[in-house]
Write a protein that holds these residues in place. Structure first.
Motif, PDB file in Angstrom:
ATOM      1  N   SER A  29      30.192  34.002  71.255  1.00 12.89           N
ATOM      2  CA  SER A  29      29.712  32.859  72.033  1.00 12.89           C
ATOM      3  C   SER A  29      30.320  32.963  73.433  1.00 12.89           C
ATOM      4  CB  SER A  29      30.056  31.530  71.360  1.00 12.89           C
ATOM      5  OG  SER A  29      31.434  31.404  71.139  1.00 12.89           O
ATOM      6  N   LEU A  30      29.519  32.569  74.414  1.00  8.59           N
ATOM      7  CA  LEU A  30      29.872  32.722  75.825  1.00  8.59           C
ATOM      8  C   LEU A  30      30.034  31.376  76.500  1.00  8.59           C
ATOM      9  CD1 LEU A  30      27.190  35.424  76.702  1.00  8.59           C
ATOM     10  CD2 LEU A  30      29.611  35.843  76.179  1.00  8.59           C
ATOM     11  N   SER A  31      31.009  31.301  77.398  1.00  7.61           N
ATOM     12  CA  SER A  31      31.135  30.115  78.238  1.00  7.61           C
ATOM     13  C   SER A  31      29.894  30.032  79.122  1.00  7.61           C
ATOM     14  CB  SER A  31      32.389  30.221  79.111  1.00  7.61           C
ATOM     15  OG  SER A  31      32.229  31.281  80.053  1.00  7.61           O
ATOM     16  N   ALA A  32      29.685  28.898  79.751  1.00  5.62           N
ATOM     17  CA  ALA A  32      28.521  28.726  80.636  1.00  5.62           C
ATOM     18  C   ALA A  32      28.526  29.773  81.747  1.00  5.62           C
ATOM     19  CB  ALA A  32      28.497  27.312  81.207  1.00  5.62           C
ATOM     20  N   ALA A  33      29.703  30.032  82.316  1.00  6.43           N
ATOM     21  CA  ALA A  33      29.799  31.014  83.406  1.00  6.43           C
ATOM     22  C   ALA A  33      29.462  32.419  82.911  1.00  6.43           C
ATOM     23  CB  ALA A  33      31.193  30.982  84.015  1.00  6.43           C
ATOM     24  N   ASN A  34      30.002  32.800  81.759  1.00 10.07           N
ATOM     25  CA  ASN A  34      29.702  34.130  81.225  1.00 10.07           C
ATOM     26  C   ASN A  34      28.242  34.251  80.786  1.00 10.07           C
ATOM     27  OD1 ASN A  34      32.311  34.925  81.673  1.00 10.07           O
ATOM     28  ND2 ASN A  34      32.666  35.677  79.610  1.00 10.07           N
ATOM     29  N   ALA A  35      27.674  33.171  80.273  1.00 13.15           N
ATOM     30  CA  ALA A  35      26.267  33.190  79.885  1.00 13.15           C
ATOM     31  C   ALA A  35      25.392  33.506  81.095  1.00 13.15           C
ATOM     32  CB  ALA A  35      25.867  31.861  79.252  1.00 13.15           C
TER      33      ALA A  35
END
Length: 133
Positions: free
Chosen positions: A67-73
């Motif tokens: 799962s990715l943070s919003a920034a990494n997404a």
């Protein structure tokens, strides 16, 4: 009476030994589950969580669930065209998966967004891909 005890002892030894010979696939399925229970979630890089690992015996697919943070997404979404090759290169360099590669396991990667659970990216790497390098 002694014959009874010998029969029981023989049966116990047989059952114990047969459980020692777990198949590769069953072993990998168990190890993936145990890895998840004992080591997940973990942070392989800032903003990315390895949530779990699974192994499907039928398709011989080892899946890593991230799962990715919003920034990494956002970063992953902007670089989708390069992700498969980057994951392949990482797999080729990773000696921890040698046994899986030797047994022609398919590697699947699933990345979801932490804020909404939406799948950002998923791919699989087949033995044909990692064997040719």
């Amino acid at each position: 009476m002694m014959r009874y005890y010998i029969s029981i002892l023989s049966l116990l030894i047989l059952l114990t030994c047969s459980s020692c010979f777990e198949s590769f696939d069953k072993s990998l399925q168990r190890e993936a589950r145990e890895f998840t229970e004992n080591h997940c979630p973990q942070v392989p890089e800032p903003g990315t969580l390895l949530d779990s690992t699974t192994y499907d015996i039928t398709s011989r697919t080892y899946t890593l669930w991230y799962s990715l943070s919003a920034a990494n997404a956002e970063v992953y979404s902007a670089n989708i065209s390069q992700l498969h090759q980057a994951l392949l290169e990482r797999l080729l360099d990773d000696v921890n998966y040698k046994s899986l590669k030797d047994h022609d396991v398919i590697f699947r990667y699933v990345y979801t967004s932490q804020p909404n659970g939406q799948v950002i990216y998923q791919t699989q790497i087949t033995p044909n891909e990692y064997a040719r390098k």
